[in-house]
Scaffold this active site. Structure first.
Site, short mmCIF file in Angstrom:
data_model
loop_
_atom_site.label_atom_id
_atom_site.label_comp_id
_atom_site.label_asym_id
_atom_site.label_seq_id
_atom_site.Cartn_x
_atom_site.Cartn_y
_atom_site.Cartn_z
N ASP A 45 -1.41 4.21 3.39
CA ASP A 45 -2.24 3.47 2.44
C ASP A 45 -3.40 2.78 3.14
OD1 ASP A 45 -2.50 2.88 -0.36
OD2 ASP A 45 -2.02 0.80 0.09
N CYS A 136 -5.87 3.74 -9.61
CA CYS A 136 -5.22 3.08 -8.48
C CYS A 136 -5.01 1.60 -8.77
CB CYS A 136 -6.06 3.26 -7.21
SG CYS A 136 -5.34 2.46 -5.76
N TYR A 140 -1.28 -0.11 -10.07
CA TYR A 140 -0.70 -1.11 -9.17
C TYR A 140 -0.47 -2.43 -9.90
CZ TYR A 140 -0.68 1.25 -4.62
OH TYR A 140 -0.37 2.06 -3.56
N TYR A 167 -0.22 -7.82 -6.10
CA TYR A 167 -0.75 -6.94 -7.14
C TYR A 167 -0.43 -7.40 -8.56
CZ TYR A 167 -1.84 -3.80 -3.30
OH TYR A 167 -2.35 -3.26 -2.13
N GLU A 209 -1.76 9.65 -7.71
CA GLU A 209 -0.95 8.47 -7.44
C GLU A 209 0.53 8.85 -7.34
OE1 GLU A 209 -1.51 5.07 -6.91
OE2 GLU A 209 -3.55 5.76 -6.53
#
Length: 225
Positions: A45, A136, A140, A167, A209
């Site tokens: 990541d 994304c 999240y 997040y 994802e």
């Protein structure tokens, strides 16, 4: 009036929910995820976010007004300064040296995902850029908020609490909520054909994802024959 941008989630709902219920995400929420898998994810990541930040630079480059340029540039800074700081903290906890991170190559899945986003960013307009980067941030935020609620009784003892908190908070929401109104305005007078293209770009990123979570859970750098 229905929001085109917020309706995009429904277009990808099946894969969206498959992402949320993926063992990586669920075990992270429960605090039982194998740390070696999280370590693999962190490094991958980290490489992903460096490329993701470049797509925001393309958004700023292609913006035609100051406010949009500022939005893209501010988020790019937040990725490089704030989000990667959390990754560096976790990686330090794992004893991962900067050399180890640099020497680890992005996986095939990682490279394909980021190459797709960069290709969209280079060839498309601002609306297409938003379509490719929105999943994304949106997934999240959604996943972290749901995990925090579902596993609230276990959160204080969860090794991954700081990841979930990062997040799930409102500040992270604020980094992307502007994209909804912006995308709606950008496609307002576009053809149905163009809107379908936006949907396809969005759905593709949601699919990527899923592949990213799956790659991390299996700790795969490439497809294993």
């Amino acid at each position: 009036m229905n929001s085109f941008s917020k309706g995009l989630k429904e277009k990808a709902l099946g894969i969206w929910e498959d992402c949320y219920y993926h063992p990586f995400v669920q075990e992270l929420g429960q605090g039982i995820l194998d740390k070696s898998k999280f370590e693999f994810y962190l490094v991958q990541d980290y490489h992903y976010l460096l490329q993701y930040a470049k797509v925001f630079a393309l958004g700023a480059l292609k913006s035609t007004d100051e406010s949009l340029m500022t939005k893209f540039s501010t988020i790019q800074y937040s990725i490089l300064n704030d989000e990667l700081a959390l990754h560096r903290k976790y990686m330090a906890d794992f004893g991962l040296s900067p050399a180890h991170i640099t020497d680890t190559k992005p996986s095939l899945y990682n490279q394909t995902y980021t190459a797709n986003m960069l290709a969209v960013g280079q060839s498309g307009g601002v609306d297409e850029i938003i379509a490719t980067i929105l999943p994304c941030a949106w997934t999240y935020a959604d996943f972290a908020q749901r995990l925090k609620l579902t596993y609230s009784d276990q959160l204080e003892q969860n090794y991954y609490k700081s990841w979930i908190d990062n997040y799930a908070n409102e500040e992270f929401d604020e980094t992307f909520l502007w994209m909804f109104d912006t995308l709606d305005a950008l496609v307002a007078n576009k053809s149905e054909e163009h809107r379908q293209k936006i949907e396809d770009i969005f759905v593709a990123s949601v699919q990527f994802e899923y592949l990213f979570w799956d790659m991390a859970y299996k700790t795969e750098l490439s497809y294993k024959l």
